[in-house]
Design an enzyme around this catalytic site. Sequence first.
Site, PDB file in Angstrom:
ATOM      1  N   TYR A  55       1.035   5.532   2.496  1.00 48.72           N
ATOM      2  CA  TYR A  55       1.994   5.880   3.547  1.00 48.72           C
ATOM      3  C   TYR A  55       1.852   7.355   3.920  1.00 48.72           C
ATOM      4  O   TYR A  55       2.352   8.251   3.247  1.00 48.72           O
ATOM      5  CB  TYR A  55       3.427   5.613   3.086  1.00 48.72           C
ATOM      6  CG  TYR A  55       3.707   4.189   2.666  1.00 48.72           C
ATOM      7  CD1 TYR A  55       2.902   3.129   3.071  1.00 48.72           C
ATOM      8  CD2 TYR A  55       4.799   3.896   1.847  1.00 48.72           C
ATOM      9  CE1 TYR A  55       3.168   1.827   2.679  1.00 48.72           C
ATOM     10  CE2 TYR A  55       5.068   2.586   1.455  1.00 48.72           C
ATOM     11  CZ  TYR A  55       4.253   1.570   1.863  1.00 48.72           C
ATOM     12  OH  TYR A  55       4.521   0.277   1.467  1.00 48.72           O
ATOM     13  N   HIS A 140      -1.343  -2.609  -4.609  1.00 45.98           N
ATOM     14  CA  HIS A 140      -1.067  -2.603  -3.180  1.00 45.98           C
ATOM     15  C   HIS A 140      -2.108  -3.410  -2.393  1.00 45.98           C
ATOM     16  O   HIS A 140      -3.291  -3.073  -2.403  1.00 45.98           O
ATOM     17  CB  HIS A 140      -1.055  -1.161  -2.673  1.00 45.98           C
ATOM     18  CG  HIS A 140      -0.306  -0.964  -1.404  1.00 45.98           C
ATOM     19  ND1 HIS A 140      -0.210   0.258  -0.783  1.00 45.98           N
ATOM     20  CD2 HIS A 140       0.403  -1.819  -0.625  1.00 45.98           C
ATOM     21  CE1 HIS A 140       0.521   0.147   0.314  1.00 45.98           C
ATOM     22  NE2 HIS A 140       0.895  -1.110   0.443  1.00 45.98           N
TER      23      HIS A 140
END
Length: 328
Positions: A55, A140
């Site tokens: 992010y 992830h």
Amino acid sequence: MNQGKWQLRDQLGRLGFGGTGVGNLYRAISDEQAAATLEAAWDAGIRYFDTAPHYGLGLSERRMGQVVAAKPREEFVVSTKVGRVLVPSPATKDARDPEGFDVPAEFRREWDPSEAGAKRSIEQSLERLGLEYIDIAYLHDPDVYSMEDAVKTALPALEKLRAEGLVRAIGVGTNTAGAAMECVEAADLDFLMLAGRFTMLEQPGSDGRPGAGLLDRCLELGTGVVSVGVYNSGILAKPDLPSDAHYNYSQASEEILERARLLARVCSEHGVELPTAAIQFPFRHPAVVNVTVGASRPEQISNSAERMSAEVPRELWQDLQERGLIPA
């Protein structure tokens, strides 16, 4: 799952904060706005904060750490993710990140499912966050890279890191129900972060989709489900649907729009706005322990907290079931 991990699950609360927005997803925001949004989450009673190196190429972790690291450590839970390790990229530092975050491409993401890669990722995240330990480490998006690597290498590595006490709990974060099922069966996961696959518009196994029985299996195994993407990237986020609403990051088809509008009408008949029903819907399955939503402005947090605490009559769910719009 031992007693300490059940306690960790209880600490999440019903509503969590997702860190994509403060990582400049799609648009840049100031450090001050990011801090105000995180403080608004704390003031709203949120104590679970999720982020990832992905992010904003570390920006989300840095901004989150600047706020939460000043809070009493025993009062909050932080999760971050492994799999994508950030590597300096001098050749692209003057370009923008190509993966949707409005930040300089000073780093590149490198898939590293190894134990050493996971440790390196956690150490980097701790430095950016300014914390002494991570509560939950998720693998992830393994389906984006290699499910074979995930099952044979990454998940065993995470189990070892948990056993060594480097992290308190482990899990997988994915947009794919089939991949989630494969990971849940392959490892002793404390949590599953499931993005966009258990919403009012979509459930694992519905309409022939993969992952049938996923949430039931999580319940059997004691794997807590953190539901994210409950608005399906926007189509369920407003009481009145615009014609250009997005579903799963693309323009919604007319068929999806009509179904969402029907959901909105039924909700309205019961005095409930569509986003309120959408944010509470995941709790209809007992495997779901938390709903986490992203925000980049304080008022978005206030809206989410109000929707989560609003009363939704049982009759609404019954009506939606009878009309075949949600599963029984």
